[in-house]
Design a protein around this motif. Sequence first.
Motif, short mmCIF file in Angstrom:
data_model
loop_
_atom_site.label_atom_id
_atom_site.label_comp_id
_atom_site.label_asym_id
_atom_site.label_seq_id
_atom_site.Cartn_x
_atom_site.Cartn_y
_atom_site.Cartn_z
N GLN A 42 0.85 -1.19 0.00
CA GLN A 42 0.00 0.00 0.00
C GLN A 42 0.88 1.24 0.00
OE1 GLN A 42 -3.03 -0.23 3.04
NE2 GLN A 42 -3.54 -2.33 2.49
N THR A 43 1.52 1.44 -1.16
CA THR A 43 2.48 2.53 -1.32
C THR A 43 1.97 3.54 -2.33
OG1 THR A 43 3.65 1.44 -3.12
CG2 THR A 43 4.39 0.93 -0.87
N GLU A 44 2.62 4.67 -2.36
CA GLU A 44 2.28 5.72 -3.33
C GLU A 44 2.42 5.21 -4.76
OE1 GLU A 44 0.78 9.45 -4.05
OE2 GLU A 44 1.13 8.58 -2.07
N ASP A 45 3.46 4.38 -5.01
CA ASP A 45 3.67 3.84 -6.35
C ASP A 45 2.54 2.92 -6.81
OD1 ASP A 45 6.06 5.19 -6.63
OD2 ASP A 45 7.30 3.47 -6.06
N ASN A 46 1.89 2.26 -5.87
CA ASN A 46 0.81 1.33 -6.21
C ASN A 46 -0.58 1.98 -6.17
OD1 ASN A 46 2.51 -0.83 -6.65
ND2 ASN A 46 2.35 -1.61 -4.56
N LEU A 47 -0.63 3.24 -5.84
CA LEU A 47 -1.91 3.95 -5.79
C LEU A 47 -2.42 4.18 -7.21
CD1 LEU A 47 -3.64 5.11 -3.49
CD2 LEU A 47 -2.48 7.29 -3.85
N ARG A 49 -4.20 6.22 -9.80
CA ARG A 49 -4.56 7.63 -10.00
C ARG A 49 -5.93 7.71 -10.66
NH1 ARG A 49 -0.93 7.96 -6.83
NH2 ARG A 49 1.24 8.13 -7.38
N LYS A 54 -8.95 5.96 -2.29
CA LYS A 54 -7.64 5.33 -2.40
C LYS A 54 -7.80 3.85 -2.73
CE LYS A 54 -4.82 8.33 0.42
NZ LYS A 54 -3.92 8.43 1.55
N TRP A 56 -5.18 0.70 -4.09
CA TRP A 56 -3.81 0.28 -4.39
C TRP A 56 -3.86 -0.99 -5.22
CZ3 TRP A 56 -5.46 1.68 0.48
CH2 TRP A 56 -4.90 2.84 1.02
#
Length: 145
Positions: A42-47, A49, A54, A56
């Motif tokens: 659950q990281t910013e890279d896997n969010l 857009r 949110k 992921w």
Amino acid sequence: MTINEKQDEIIDNFDLLDELQEKMRYVVDFGKKLPSMPEEYQTEDNLIRGCQSKVWLHSEMRGDKVHFEADSEREAQISRGLVSLLIWILSDEKAEDVANADLYFIERIGLKSFVSSRRSGGLASMIHQMKQFATQQAAKNQTAA
């Protein structure tokens, strides 16, 4: 089951539902079956857009198959249901099959007619991210062959 057989099963299930509330409940219930994704993914890279909430998505290869895991905020029941449907259809299939999949179930069940335009955009983003990963993996597979 193939990607198309899974889509056909969803279409058949939706055909049994008459009311919008029943269809929404089906999507929400599908999301309840989605296992929680490890917090490390659950990281910013896997969010994803473009989603209203949110969501992921973690993608990886397991042998010659693409594997997807996803999670969402707990209150994002519709988004969780949508990503769960996509994972059920596309996960653990060959990268080439995922990259080339015609996701006709979306139109056949009228999904865009009962999700908001913002959620519809999120759905498109989910599909884009899954297919993009699969396309990259398929290209690597062709290069390696």
